[in-house]
Design an enzyme around this catalytic site. Structure first.
Site, PDB file in Angstrom:
ATOM      1  N   ASP A 177       0.797  -1.222   0.000  1.00 50.68           N
ATOM      2  CA  ASP A 177       0.000   0.000   0.000  1.00 50.68           C
ATOM      3  C   ASP A 177       0.830   1.273   0.000  1.00 50.68           C
ATOM      4  O   ASP A 177       0.364   2.312  -0.448  1.00 50.68           O
ATOM      5  CB  ASP A 177      -0.968   0.012   1.183  1.00 50.68           C
ATOM      6  CG  ASP A 177      -0.239   0.096   2.509  1.00 50.68           C
ATOM      7  OD1 ASP A 177       0.320  -0.920   2.950  1.00 50.68           O
ATOM      8  OD2 ASP A 177      -0.206   1.190   3.078  1.00 50.68           O
TER       9      ASP A 177
ATOM     10  N   ASP B 282       6.564  -0.212   2.838  1.00 50.00           N
ATOM     11  CA  ASP B 282       7.274  -1.193   3.643  1.00 50.00           C
ATOM     12  C   ASP B 282       7.015  -2.588   3.103  1.00 50.00           C
ATOM     13  O   ASP B 282       6.614  -2.749   1.953  1.00 50.00           O
ATOM     14  CB  ASP B 282       6.902  -1.066   5.122  1.00 50.00           C
ATOM     15  CG  ASP B 282       5.439  -1.381   5.375  1.00 50.00           C
ATOM     16  OD1 ASP B 282       4.758  -1.812   4.438  1.00 50.00           O
ATOM     17  OD2 ASP B 282       4.987  -1.189   6.518  1.00 50.00           O
TER      18      ASP B 282
ATOM     19  N   TYR C 155      -3.885   0.054  10.253  1.00 48.77           N
ATOM     20  CA  TYR C 155      -5.130   0.129   9.495  1.00 48.77           C
ATOM     21  C   TYR C 155      -6.297  -0.380  10.331  1.00 48.77           C
ATOM     22  O   TYR C 155      -6.999  -1.313   9.954  1.00 48.77           O
ATOM     23  CB  TYR C 155      -5.010  -0.649   8.182  1.00 48.77           C
ATOM     24  CG  TYR C 155      -4.159   0.059   7.169  1.00 48.77           C
ATOM     25  CD1 TYR C 155      -4.615   1.206   6.536  1.00 48.77           C
ATOM     26  CD2 TYR C 155      -2.878  -0.394   6.874  1.00 48.77           C
ATOM     27  CE1 TYR C 155      -3.825   1.881   5.618  1.00 48.77           C
ATOM     28  CE2 TYR C 155      -2.077   0.281   5.955  1.00 48.77           C
ATOM     29  CZ  TYR C 155      -2.556   1.411   5.333  1.00 48.77           C
ATOM     30  OH  TYR C 155      -1.767   2.076   4.436  1.00 48.77           O
TER      31      TYR C 155
ATOM     32  N   GLU D  22       4.611  10.237   2.464  1.00 49.82           N
ATOM     33  CA  GLU D  22       4.400   8.837   2.105  1.00 49.82           C
ATOM     34  C   GLU D  22       3.384   8.683   0.973  1.00 49.82           C
ATOM     35  O   GLU D  22       2.284   9.232   1.041  1.00 49.82           O
ATOM     36  CB  GLU D  22       3.901   8.064   3.324  1.00 49.82           C
ATOM     37  CG  GLU D  22       3.709   6.586   3.072  1.00 49.82           C
ATOM     38  CD  GLU D  22       3.223   5.856   4.311  1.00 49.82           C
ATOM     39  OE1 GLU D  22       3.022   4.631   4.220  1.00 49.82           O
ATOM     40  OE2 GLU D  22       3.027   6.500   5.363  1.00 49.82           O
TER      41      GLU D  22
END
Length: 529
Positions: free
Chosen positions: A84, A87, A266, A506
Protein backbone atom coordinates in the site's frame (compact mmCIF):
# COMPACT_ATOMS: atom_id res chain seq x y z
CA UNK A 1 -5.69 11.90 14.58
CA UNK A 2 -2.60 10.43 13.04
CA UNK A 3 -3.04 7.12 11.29
CA UNK A 4 0.11 5.14 10.80
CA UNK A 5 0.23 3.56 7.42
CA UNK A 6 2.31 0.79 5.98
CA UNK A 7 5.01 1.55 3.43
CA UNK A 8 5.05 -0.44 0.21
CA UNK A 9 8.03 -2.27 -1.17
CA UNK A 10 8.33 -1.89 -4.91
CA UNK A 11 9.88 0.97 -6.86
CA UNK A 12 10.46 2.21 -10.37
CA UNK A 13 13.95 3.22 -11.51
CA UNK A 14 13.67 6.37 -13.59
CA UNK A 15 16.33 6.15 -16.29
CA UNK A 16 14.67 8.87 -18.31
CA UNK A 17 11.53 10.92 -17.95
CA UNK A 18 8.46 8.85 -18.75
CA UNK A 19 6.25 11.10 -20.82
CA UNK A 20 3.59 10.61 -23.39
CA UNK A 21 3.19 13.02 -26.29
CA UNK A 22 0.49 15.59 -26.20
CA UNK A 23 0.94 19.02 -24.68
CA UNK A 24 -2.01 20.83 -23.14
CA UNK A 25 -4.29 21.92 -25.93
CA UNK A 26 -7.64 23.56 -26.27
CA UNK A 27 -10.37 21.71 -24.43
CA UNK A 28 -13.48 19.90 -25.52
CA UNK A 29 -16.07 22.03 -23.81
CA UNK A 30 -13.50 24.07 -21.87
CA UNK A 31 -12.25 27.53 -22.74
CA UNK A 32 -8.53 28.24 -22.85
CA UNK A 33 -5.56 25.91 -22.46
CA UNK A 34 -5.37 23.21 -19.82
CA UNK A 35 -3.41 24.05 -16.69
CA UNK A 36 -1.59 20.71 -16.84
CA UNK A 37 -0.68 17.78 -19.03
CA UNK A 38 -3.34 15.50 -17.59
CA UNK A 39 -2.51 12.75 -20.07
CA UNK A 40 1.07 12.57 -18.84
CA UNK A 41 -0.13 12.56 -15.23
CA UNK A 42 -2.64 9.81 -16.04
CA UNK A 43 0.03 7.58 -17.56
CA UNK A 44 2.29 8.06 -14.57
CA UNK A 45 -0.49 7.53 -12.04
CA UNK A 46 -1.12 4.09 -13.56
CA UNK A 47 2.58 3.27 -13.93
CA UNK A 48 2.89 3.74 -10.16
CA UNK A 49 0.86 0.56 -9.64
CA UNK A 50 3.40 -1.44 -11.61
CA UNK A 51 6.08 -0.12 -9.28
CA UNK A 52 4.05 -1.33 -6.29
CA UNK A 53 3.49 -4.87 -7.54
CA UNK A 54 4.50 -7.86 -5.47
CA UNK A 55 5.19 -11.26 -6.97
CA UNK A 56 6.63 -12.65 -10.18
CA UNK A 57 6.32 -9.93 -12.79
CA UNK A 58 4.77 -10.51 -16.24
CA UNK A 59 6.59 -9.91 -19.55
CA UNK A 60 4.48 -6.79 -20.03
CA UNK A 61 6.02 -5.15 -16.95
CA UNK A 62 7.25 -1.66 -17.89
CA UNK A 63 9.00 -0.82 -14.63
CA UNK A 64 12.66 -1.79 -14.53
CA UNK A 65 12.44 -4.09 -11.52
CA UNK A 66 11.96 -7.74 -10.65
CA UNK A 67 9.83 -8.68 -7.66
CA UNK A 68 10.04 -11.73 -5.46
CA UNK A 69 7.48 -12.85 -2.89
CA UNK A 70 9.00 -14.57 0.10
CA UNK A 71 6.62 -15.93 2.71
CA UNK A 72 7.63 -18.79 5.01
CA UNK A 73 6.42 -22.19 3.86
CA UNK A 74 2.89 -23.54 4.11
CA UNK A 75 -0.16 -24.25 2.03
CA UNK A 76 -1.72 -21.01 0.74
CA UNK A 77 -0.35 -19.29 -2.35
CA UNK A 78 -0.28 -15.55 -1.65
CA UNK A 79 2.01 -14.44 -4.47
CA UNK A 80 1.06 -11.08 -5.97
CA UNK A 81 -0.98 -8.09 -4.96
CA UNK A 82 0.25 -4.66 -4.02
CA UNK A 83 1.97 -3.00 -1.11
CA UNK A 84 0.00 0.00 0.00
CA UNK A 85 2.85 2.45 0.57
CA UNK A 86 6.52 1.62 1.21
CA UNK A 87 7.27 -1.19 3.64
CA UNK A 88 7.23 -4.98 3.43
CA UNK A 89 3.72 -5.82 4.65
CA UNK A 90 0.67 -6.44 2.47
CA UNK A 91 -2.41 -5.10 4.24
CA UNK A 92 -5.59 -6.50 2.75
CA UNK A 93 -7.93 -3.73 3.89
CA UNK A 94 -6.35 -0.76 2.06
CA UNK A 95 -5.36 -3.00 -0.85
CA UNK A 96 -8.98 -4.02 -1.40
CA UNK A 97 -10.17 -0.41 -1.23
CA UNK A 98 -7.48 0.61 -3.69
CA UNK A 99 -8.73 -2.04 -6.11
CA UNK A 100 -12.36 -0.99 -5.66
CA UNK A 101 -11.49 2.60 -6.50
CA UNK A 102 -9.16 1.73 -9.37
CA UNK A 103 -11.88 -0.48 -10.84
CA UNK A 104 -14.45 2.30 -10.38
CA UNK A 105 -12.09 4.67 -12.20
CA UNK A 106 -12.04 2.27 -15.14
CA UNK A 107 -15.79 1.58 -15.02
CA UNK A 108 -16.69 5.28 -15.14
CA UNK A 109 -13.88 6.74 -17.25
CA UNK A 110 -12.10 3.82 -18.91
CA UNK A 111 -13.77 4.63 -22.21
CA UNK A 112 -11.82 7.87 -22.26
CA UNK A 113 -8.40 6.36 -21.48
CA UNK A 114 -7.52 5.11 -24.98
CA UNK A 115 -3.93 3.78 -24.90
CA UNK A 116 -3.90 3.77 -21.11
CA UNK A 117 -6.99 1.58 -20.78
CA UNK A 118 -5.13 -1.71 -21.10
CA UNK A 119 -2.56 -0.61 -18.52
CA UNK A 120 -5.38 0.28 -16.15
CA UNK A 121 -7.07 -3.06 -16.72
CA UNK A 122 -3.80 -4.85 -16.06
CA UNK A 123 -3.47 -2.97 -12.78
CA UNK A 124 -6.97 -4.01 -11.72
CA UNK A 125 -6.38 -7.64 -12.69
CA UNK A 126 -3.12 -7.79 -10.72
CA UNK A 127 -4.95 -6.82 -7.56
CA UNK A 128 -8.06 -8.90 -8.28
CA UNK A 129 -5.96 -12.02 -8.85
CA UNK A 130 -4.46 -11.61 -5.40
CA UNK A 131 -7.85 -11.10 -3.79
CA UNK A 132 -9.04 -14.33 -5.40
CA UNK A 133 -6.13 -16.12 -3.74
CA UNK A 134 -6.81 -14.46 -0.38
CA UNK A 135 -10.41 -15.68 -0.53
CA UNK A 136 -9.78 -19.14 -1.98
CA UNK A 137 -11.03 -20.91 1.16
CA UNK A 138 -14.73 -20.49 1.95
CA UNK A 139 -15.47 -18.16 4.84
CA UNK A 140 -11.83 -17.11 5.13
CA UNK A 141 -9.89 -14.04 4.08
CA UNK A 142 -6.15 -13.65 4.42
CA UNK A 143 -5.76 -10.01 5.35
CA UNK A 144 -2.08 -9.20 5.92
CA UNK A 145 1.09 -10.45 4.28
CA UNK A 146 4.72 -9.52 3.79
CA UNK A 147 6.82 -10.21 0.74
CA UNK A 148 7.34 -8.67 -2.62
CA UNK A 149 10.89 -7.65 -3.32
CA UNK A 150 11.83 -4.80 -5.61
CA UNK A 151 15.02 -5.84 -7.33
CA UNK A 152 16.81 -3.73 -9.98
CA UNK A 153 18.58 -6.76 -11.48
CA UNK A 154 17.24 -10.20 -12.46
CA UNK A 155 17.19 -12.77 -9.67
CA UNK A 156 15.66 -16.20 -9.18
CA UNK A 157 11.96 -15.83 -8.49
CA UNK A 158 10.51 -17.82 -5.59
CA UNK A 159 6.89 -18.82 -5.22
CA UNK A 160 5.28 -17.53 -2.05
CA UNK A 161 3.13 -19.70 0.14
CA UNK A 162 1.73 -18.76 3.50
CA UNK A 163 1.45 -21.03 6.49
CA UNK A 164 -1.86 -21.07 8.29
CA UNK A 165 -1.62 -24.36 10.16
CA UNK A 166 -3.95 -27.20 9.38
CA UNK A 167 -6.41 -26.96 6.53
CA UNK A 168 -9.55 -25.13 7.60
CA UNK A 169 -13.00 -24.87 6.09
CA UNK A 170 -13.69 -21.25 7.01
CA UNK A 171 -11.15 -18.43 7.04
CA UNK A 172 -10.08 -15.27 5.21
CA UNK A 173 -6.47 -14.06 5.16
CA UNK A 174 -6.26 -10.31 5.79
CA UNK A 175 -2.63 -9.55 6.64
CA UNK A 176 0.72 -11.17 5.87
CA UNK A 177 3.68 -9.84 7.81
CA UNK A 178 4.40 -8.69 11.34
CA UNK A 179 3.86 -4.95 10.95
CA UNK A 180 5.40 -4.01 14.30
CA UNK A 181 8.65 -5.85 13.60
CA UNK A 182 8.64 -4.65 10.02
CA UNK A 183 8.35 -1.01 11.12
CA UNK A 184 11.31 -1.51 13.46
CA UNK A 185 13.50 -1.92 10.36
CA UNK A 186 14.35 0.32 7.44
CA UNK A 187 15.61 -2.15 4.91
CA UNK A 188 15.34 -2.94 1.24
CA UNK A 189 12.74 -5.53 0.35
CA UNK A 190 15.45 -7.79 -1.06
CA UNK A 191 17.13 -7.78 2.37
CA UNK A 192 13.87 -8.34 4.22
CA UNK A 193 14.21 -10.81 7.09
CA UNK A 194 11.26 -9.96 9.34
CA UNK A 195 8.61 -12.63 10.12
CA UNK A 196 6.20 -13.51 7.31
CA UNK A 197 3.27 -14.01 9.62
CA UNK A 198 -0.14 -14.49 8.02
CA UNK A 199 -3.35 -13.14 9.59
CA UNK A 200 -6.88 -14.11 8.72
CA UNK A 201 -10.52 -13.53 9.57
CA UNK A 202 -12.98 -16.40 9.92
CA UNK A 203 -16.24 -17.12 11.78
CA UNK A 204 -14.38 -17.17 15.09
CA UNK A 205 -12.49 -13.95 14.35
CA UNK A 206 -14.88 -12.01 12.12
CA UNK A 207 -13.94 -9.12 9.90
CA UNK A 208 -17.02 -7.77 8.15
CA UNK A 209 -15.18 -4.58 7.22
CA UNK A 210 -12.28 -6.16 5.34
CA UNK A 211 -14.48 -8.94 3.94
CA UNK A 212 -17.15 -6.60 2.60
CA UNK A 213 -14.48 -4.32 1.13
CA UNK A 214 -12.93 -7.34 -0.58
CA UNK A 215 -16.36 -8.26 -1.95
CA UNK A 216 -16.74 -4.70 -3.24
CA UNK A 217 -13.37 -4.87 -4.97
CA UNK A 218 -14.17 -8.19 -6.63
CA UNK A 219 -17.59 -6.98 -7.76
CA UNK A 220 -16.21 -3.70 -9.11
CA UNK A 221 -13.41 -5.55 -10.92
CA UNK A 222 -15.97 -7.86 -12.54
CA UNK A 223 -17.48 -4.83 -14.27
CA UNK A 224 -14.08 -3.91 -15.70
CA UNK A 225 -13.84 -7.29 -17.45
CA UNK A 226 -17.50 -7.94 -18.22
CA UNK A 227 -17.00 -7.39 -21.97
CA UNK A 228 -13.28 -8.07 -22.46
CA UNK A 229 -13.12 -11.30 -20.40
CA UNK A 230 -16.61 -12.55 -19.45
CA UNK A 231 -15.36 -15.78 -17.89
CA UNK A 232 -13.01 -13.92 -15.56
CA UNK A 233 -15.74 -11.43 -14.71
CA UNK A 234 -18.11 -14.26 -13.80
CA UNK A 235 -15.49 -15.78 -11.53
CA UNK A 236 -14.95 -12.44 -9.80
CA UNK A 237 -18.63 -11.76 -9.18
CA UNK A 238 -19.25 -15.30 -7.93
CA UNK A 239 -16.46 -14.91 -5.41
CA UNK A 240 -17.74 -11.45 -4.44
CA UNK A 241 -21.13 -12.95 -3.59
CA UNK A 242 -19.59 -15.63 -1.40
CA UNK A 243 -17.30 -13.23 0.43
CA UNK A 244 -20.11 -10.75 1.05
CA UNK A 245 -22.30 -13.51 2.47
CA UNK A 246 -19.50 -14.33 4.90
CA UNK A 247 -19.09 -10.65 5.84
CA UNK A 248 -22.79 -10.23 6.56
CA UNK A 249 -23.30 -13.56 8.33
CA UNK A 250 -20.32 -13.26 10.69
CA UNK A 251 -20.52 -9.64 11.75
CA UNK A 252 -17.72 -7.89 13.57
CA UNK A 253 -14.72 -5.66 12.98
CA UNK A 254 -11.36 -7.18 12.15
CA UNK A 255 -9.80 -4.54 14.39
CA UNK A 256 -11.31 -6.32 17.39
CA UNK A 257 -9.82 -9.77 16.97
CA UNK A 258 -6.62 -8.59 15.27
CA UNK A 259 -6.09 -5.32 17.13
CA UNK A 260 -2.50 -6.09 18.09
CA UNK A 261 -1.62 -6.84 14.46
CA UNK A 262 -3.55 -4.33 12.34
CA UNK A 263 -3.73 -1.37 14.72
CA UNK A 264 -2.72 1.40 14.70
CA UNK A 265 -1.76 0.90 11.06
CA UNK A 266 -5.13 0.13 9.49
CA UNK A 267 -7.70 -0.01 12.28
CA UNK A 268 -11.29 0.06 11.11
CA UNK A 269 -12.12 3.25 12.98
CA UNK A 270 -15.52 3.70 11.33
CA UNK A 271 -16.70 0.18 12.07
CA UNK A 272 -17.94 -2.36 9.55
CA UNK A 273 -21.40 -0.98 8.73
CA UNK A 274 -20.14 1.30 5.95
CA UNK A 275 -18.37 -1.59 4.21
CA UNK A 276 -21.51 -3.75 4.32
CA UNK A 277 -23.51 -0.99 2.61
CA UNK A 278 -20.65 -0.37 0.15
CA UNK A 279 -20.27 -4.06 -0.65
CA UNK A 280 -24.01 -4.50 -1.18
CA UNK A 281 -24.05 -1.43 -3.44
CA UNK A 282 -21.32 -2.87 -5.65
CA UNK A 283 -22.97 -6.28 -5.81
CA UNK A 284 -26.24 -4.59 -6.74
CA UNK A 285 -24.51 -2.78 -9.56
CA UNK A 286 -22.60 -5.86 -10.73
CA UNK A 287 -25.49 -8.32 -10.59
CA UNK A 288 -28.71 -6.26 -10.77
CA UNK A 289 -30.10 -8.92 -8.45
CA UNK A 290 -33.27 -7.93 -6.57
CA UNK A 291 -31.81 -9.61 -3.49
CA UNK A 292 -29.16 -6.89 -3.08
CA UNK A 293 -31.70 -4.15 -3.67
CA UNK A 294 -33.84 -5.70 -0.95
CA UNK A 295 -30.82 -5.92 1.34
CA UNK A 296 -30.04 -2.23 0.83
CA UNK A 297 -33.64 -1.19 1.41
CA UNK A 298 -33.91 -3.31 4.57
CA UNK A 299 -30.52 -2.54 6.10
CA UNK A 300 -29.52 0.83 4.65
CA UNK A 301 -30.47 2.99 7.63
CA UNK A 302 -28.97 0.58 10.16
CA UNK A 303 -25.76 0.59 8.15
CA UNK A 304 -25.52 4.38 8.23
CA UNK A 305 -26.93 5.45 4.86
CA UNK A 306 -28.10 8.79 6.24
CA UNK A 307 -25.22 9.56 8.57
CA UNK A 308 -23.56 12.94 8.05
CA UNK A 309 -19.97 11.66 7.86
CA UNK A 310 -18.29 13.42 4.95
CA UNK A 311 -14.89 11.74 4.87
CA UNK A 312 -14.37 9.19 2.11
CA UNK A 313 -11.24 7.04 2.17
CA UNK A 314 -9.88 3.58 2.92
CA UNK A 315 -11.66 3.52 6.30
CA UNK A 316 -15.09 5.11 5.74
CA UNK A 317 -17.08 4.22 2.62
CA UNK A 318 -20.48 5.78 3.35
CA UNK A 319 -20.07 8.71 0.94
CA UNK A 320 -18.97 6.44 -1.89
CA UNK A 321 -21.88 4.09 -1.32
CA UNK A 322 -24.34 7.00 -1.43
CA UNK A 323 -22.99 8.27 -4.76
CA UNK A 324 -22.89 4.76 -6.22
CA UNK A 325 -26.48 4.04 -5.21
CA UNK A 326 -27.65 7.46 -6.40
CA UNK A 327 -26.69 6.39 -9.91
CA UNK A 328 -29.41 3.75 -9.79
CA UNK A 329 -31.96 6.50 -9.31
CA UNK A 330 -30.44 9.16 -11.59
CA UNK A 331 -29.42 6.92 -14.48
CA UNK A 332 -31.43 3.70 -14.17
CA UNK A 333 -34.49 5.57 -12.79
CA UNK A 334 -34.82 3.10 -9.94
CA UNK A 335 -37.31 4.85 -7.69
CA UNK A 336 -36.67 2.51 -4.78
CA UNK A 337 -33.30 4.22 -4.26
CA UNK A 338 -34.55 7.79 -4.57
CA UNK A 339 -33.42 8.59 -1.02
CA UNK A 340 -29.79 7.98 -1.97
CA UNK A 341 -29.91 10.95 -4.29
CA UNK A 342 -30.66 13.10 -1.24
CA UNK A 343 -27.95 11.34 0.77
CA UNK A 344 -25.42 11.89 -2.03
CA UNK A 345 -26.51 15.52 -2.41
CA UNK A 346 -25.72 16.09 1.25
CA UNK A 347 -22.15 14.86 0.82
CA UNK A 348 -21.59 16.75 -2.42
CA UNK A 349 -23.01 19.99 -1.03
CA UNK A 350 -20.65 19.79 1.93
CA UNK A 351 -17.79 20.47 -0.51
CA UNK A 352 -19.27 23.40 -2.44
CA UNK A 353 -17.64 26.64 -1.21
CA UNK A 354 -19.82 29.67 -0.69
CA UNK A 355 -23.01 27.77 0.06
CA UNK A 356 -24.82 27.44 3.37
CA UNK A 357 -24.10 23.70 3.29
CA UNK A 358 -20.32 24.02 2.93
CA UNK A 359 -18.73 21.96 5.71
CA UNK A 360 -15.29 21.42 4.19
CA UNK A 361 -12.08 23.05 5.32
CA UNK A 362 -9.81 24.41 2.60
CA UNK A 363 -6.28 25.75 2.89
CA UNK A 364 -5.58 29.33 1.84
CA UNK A 365 -4.15 27.90 -1.35
CA UNK A 366 -7.44 26.09 -2.04
CA UNK A 367 -6.69 22.49 -1.08
CA UNK A 368 -9.44 20.43 0.50
CA UNK A 369 -8.17 19.52 3.95
CA UNK A 370 -9.57 16.66 6.05
CA UNK A 371 -6.72 15.26 8.15
CA UNK A 372 -3.03 15.99 8.50
CA UNK A 373 -2.07 12.36 7.88
CA UNK A 374 -2.15 11.49 4.18
CA UNK A 375 -4.63 14.25 3.40
CA UNK A 376 -4.16 13.84 -0.34
CA UNK A 377 -6.17 10.60 -0.24
CA UNK A 378 -9.24 12.65 0.67
CA UNK A 379 -8.43 15.14 -2.08
CA UNK A 380 -8.27 12.49 -4.80
CA UNK A 381 -11.27 10.50 -3.55
CA UNK A 382 -13.41 13.63 -3.22
CA UNK A 383 -12.41 14.87 -6.67
CA UNK A 384 -13.36 11.51 -8.12
CA UNK A 385 -16.78 11.52 -6.44
CA UNK A 386 -17.44 15.08 -7.62
CA UNK A 387 -16.67 14.17 -11.24
CA UNK A 388 -18.60 10.91 -11.06
CA UNK A 389 -21.66 12.54 -9.54
CA UNK A 390 -21.46 15.32 -12.13
CA UNK A 391 -21.58 12.60 -14.79
CA UNK A 392 -24.71 11.07 -13.27
CA UNK A 393 -26.39 14.47 -12.87
CA UNK A 394 -25.59 15.44 -16.44
CA UNK A 395 -27.17 12.25 -17.72
CA UNK A 396 -30.30 12.99 -15.70
CA UNK A 397 -30.19 16.67 -16.69
CA UNK A 398 -30.25 17.51 -13.01
CA UNK A 399 -28.59 19.76 -10.44
CA UNK A 400 -27.86 19.68 -6.73
CA UNK A 401 -29.70 22.05 -4.39
CA UNK A 402 -27.19 23.26 -1.81
CA UNK A 403 -28.83 25.57 0.71
CA UNK A 404 -31.16 27.04 -1.89
CA UNK A 405 -28.45 27.32 -4.55
CA UNK A 406 -28.68 25.19 -7.69
CA UNK A 407 -25.25 23.68 -8.29
CA UNK A 408 -24.67 22.39 -11.80
CA UNK A 409 -22.51 19.49 -12.96
CA UNK A 410 -20.17 22.06 -14.49
CA UNK A 411 -19.54 23.64 -11.12
CA UNK A 412 -18.83 20.28 -9.52
CA UNK A 413 -16.30 19.55 -12.25
CA UNK A 414 -14.64 22.91 -11.67
CA UNK A 415 -14.25 22.17 -7.95
CA UNK A 416 -12.73 18.77 -8.75
CA UNK A 417 -10.41 20.22 -11.38
CA UNK A 418 -9.13 22.79 -8.90
CA UNK A 419 -8.13 20.01 -6.51
CA UNK A 420 -6.33 18.02 -9.20
CA UNK A 421 -4.56 21.15 -10.44
CA UNK A 422 -3.37 21.92 -6.93
CA UNK A 423 -1.99 18.38 -6.65
CA UNK A 424 -0.14 18.74 -9.96
CA UNK A 425 1.52 22.03 -9.08
CA UNK A 426 -0.97 24.93 -9.12
CA UNK A 427 -0.36 25.75 -5.47
CA UNK A 428 1.54 28.30 -3.35
CA UNK A 429 4.72 26.20 -3.39
CA UNK A 430 4.63 25.49 -7.11
CA UNK A 431 5.14 21.87 -6.11
CA UNK A 432 3.76 18.85 -7.92
CA UNK A 433 2.84 16.21 -5.36
CA UNK A 434 3.16 13.47 -8.00
CA UNK A 435 6.69 12.12 -8.18
CA UNK A 436 8.14 12.44 -11.67
CA UNK A 437 5.55 14.94 -12.90
CA UNK A 438 6.61 18.52 -13.52
CA UNK A 439 9.89 20.24 -12.78
CA UNK A 440 9.48 20.30 -9.00
CA UNK A 441 8.21 17.30 -7.07
CA UNK A 442 9.03 15.46 -3.79
CA UNK A 443 12.56 14.03 -3.83
CA UNK A 444 12.66 12.42 -0.39
CA UNK A 445 9.52 10.33 -0.19
CA UNK A 446 8.93 8.03 2.79
CA UNK A 447 9.49 4.75 0.95
CA UNK A 448 12.10 2.13 1.76
CA UNK A 449 12.89 0.84 -1.72
CA UNK A 450 13.00 4.34 -3.17
CA UNK A 451 15.26 5.71 -0.43
CA UNK A 452 17.87 2.93 -0.23
CA UNK A 453 20.49 2.19 -2.90
CA UNK A 454 19.55 -0.51 -5.39
CA UNK A 455 21.21 -3.91 -5.42
CA UNK A 456 22.97 -2.90 -8.62
CA UNK A 457 24.50 0.11 -6.87
CA UNK A 458 25.09 -1.66 -3.55
CA UNK A 459 25.18 -5.48 -3.92
CA UNK A 460 25.92 -6.08 -0.25
CA UNK A 461 23.16 -6.59 2.29
CA UNK A 462 21.83 -3.55 4.16
CA UNK A 463 20.70 -4.69 7.59
CA UNK A 464 17.56 -3.84 9.52
CA UNK A 465 19.13 -1.00 11.51
CA UNK A 466 21.66 0.13 8.92
CA UNK A 467 18.94 1.47 6.68
CA UNK A 468 17.91 4.16 9.14
CA UNK A 469 20.91 6.16 7.96
CA UNK A 470 19.10 6.57 4.65
CA UNK A 471 15.82 7.43 6.38
CA UNK A 472 17.38 10.50 8.01
CA UNK A 473 19.73 11.47 5.15
CA UNK A 474 19.21 14.86 3.52
CA UNK A 475 19.86 13.87 -0.08
CA UNK A 476 17.27 12.92 -2.68
CA UNK A 477 16.10 9.32 -2.95
CA UNK A 478 18.35 7.36 -5.33
CA UNK A 479 15.36 5.62 -6.97
CA UNK A 480 12.44 7.63 -8.35
CA UNK A 481 9.00 6.08 -7.81
CA UNK A 482 7.30 7.53 -10.89
CA UNK A 483 3.65 8.49 -10.46
CA UNK A 484 3.58 8.18 -6.68
CA UNK A 485 1.40 10.81 -5.01
CA UNK A 486 2.47 11.68 -1.47
CA UNK A 487 0.37 12.68 1.53
CA UNK A 488 0.72 16.34 0.63
CA UNK A 489 1.14 19.70 2.37
CA UNK A 490 -0.08 20.80 5.78
CA UNK A 491 -2.93 23.19 6.53
CA UNK A 492 -0.66 26.15 5.75
CA UNK A 493 0.17 24.78 2.27
CA UNK A 494 3.70 23.92 3.44
CA UNK A 495 5.58 20.79 2.43
CA UNK A 496 9.03 20.23 3.95
CA UNK A 497 9.90 17.21 1.75
CA UNK A 498 11.39 15.23 4.62
CA UNK A 499 11.72 11.48 4.35
CA UNK A 500 10.98 10.81 8.02
CA UNK A 501 7.70 12.75 7.79
CA UNK A 502 5.37 9.88 6.90
CA UNK A 503 2.20 11.97 7.27
CA UNK A 504 3.11 14.21 4.33
CA UNK A 505 5.81 12.35 2.38
CA UNK A 506 4.40 8.84 2.10
CA UNK A 507 2.75 7.65 -1.13
CA UNK A 508 -0.06 5.09 -1.17
CA UNK A 509 -2.12 3.11 -3.67
CA UNK A 510 -5.37 4.46 -2.24
CA UNK A 511 -4.23 8.00 -3.08
CA UNK A 512 -3.59 7.12 -6.73
CA UNK A 513 -6.56 4.83 -7.39
CA UNK A 514 -9.34 7.47 -7.55
CA UNK A 515 -6.97 9.95 -9.17
CA UNK A 516 -6.72 7.69 -12.22
CA UNK A 517 -10.39 8.27 -13.04
CA UNK A 518 -10.21 12.01 -12.41
CA UNK A 519 -7.17 12.40 -14.66
CA UNK A 520 -8.80 10.37 -17.44
CA UNK A 521 -11.80 12.68 -17.43
CA UNK A 522 -9.67 15.83 -17.42
CA UNK A 523 -7.30 14.59 -20.12
CA UNK A 524 -10.25 13.77 -22.36
CA UNK A 525 -12.17 16.97 -21.64
CA UNK A 526 -9.15 19.07 -22.64
CA UNK A 527 -8.54 17.09 -25.81
CA UNK A 528 -5.36 15.41 -24.61
CA UNK A 529 -6.76 11.91 -25.20
Amino acid sequence: MARLRCLLVAFVLLAAAFRLPGDAIASRGHHGPAAHDYRDALAKSILFFEGQRSGKLPPSQRAGVVLVDRVAGGQVDLVGGYHDAGDNVKFGFPMAFSMTMLAWSVVEFGGLMKSELQHARDAVRWGADYLLKATAHPDTIYVQASGGLALPVPVPVAVAVASHGQTEKSHLLVVVGDATKDHACWERPEDMDTPRTVYKVDPGTPGSDVAAETAAALAAASLVFRKSDPAYASRLVARAKRVFEFADKHRGSYSTGLAADVCPYYCSYSGYQDELLWGAAWLHRATRSPSYLSYIQTNGQVLGADESDNTFGWDNKHAGARVLLAKSFLVQRLGALREYKAHADGFICSMVPGTATDATQYTRGGLLFRLSDSNMQYVTSSAFLLLTYAKYLAFAKGTVRCGGVAVTPQRLRAIARRQVDYLLGSNPMGMSYMVGYGARYPRRIHHRASSLPSVAAHPGRIGCSQGFTALYARGANPNVLVGAVVGGPDMQDRFPDQRNDHEHSEPATYINAPLVGALAYLAHSYGQL
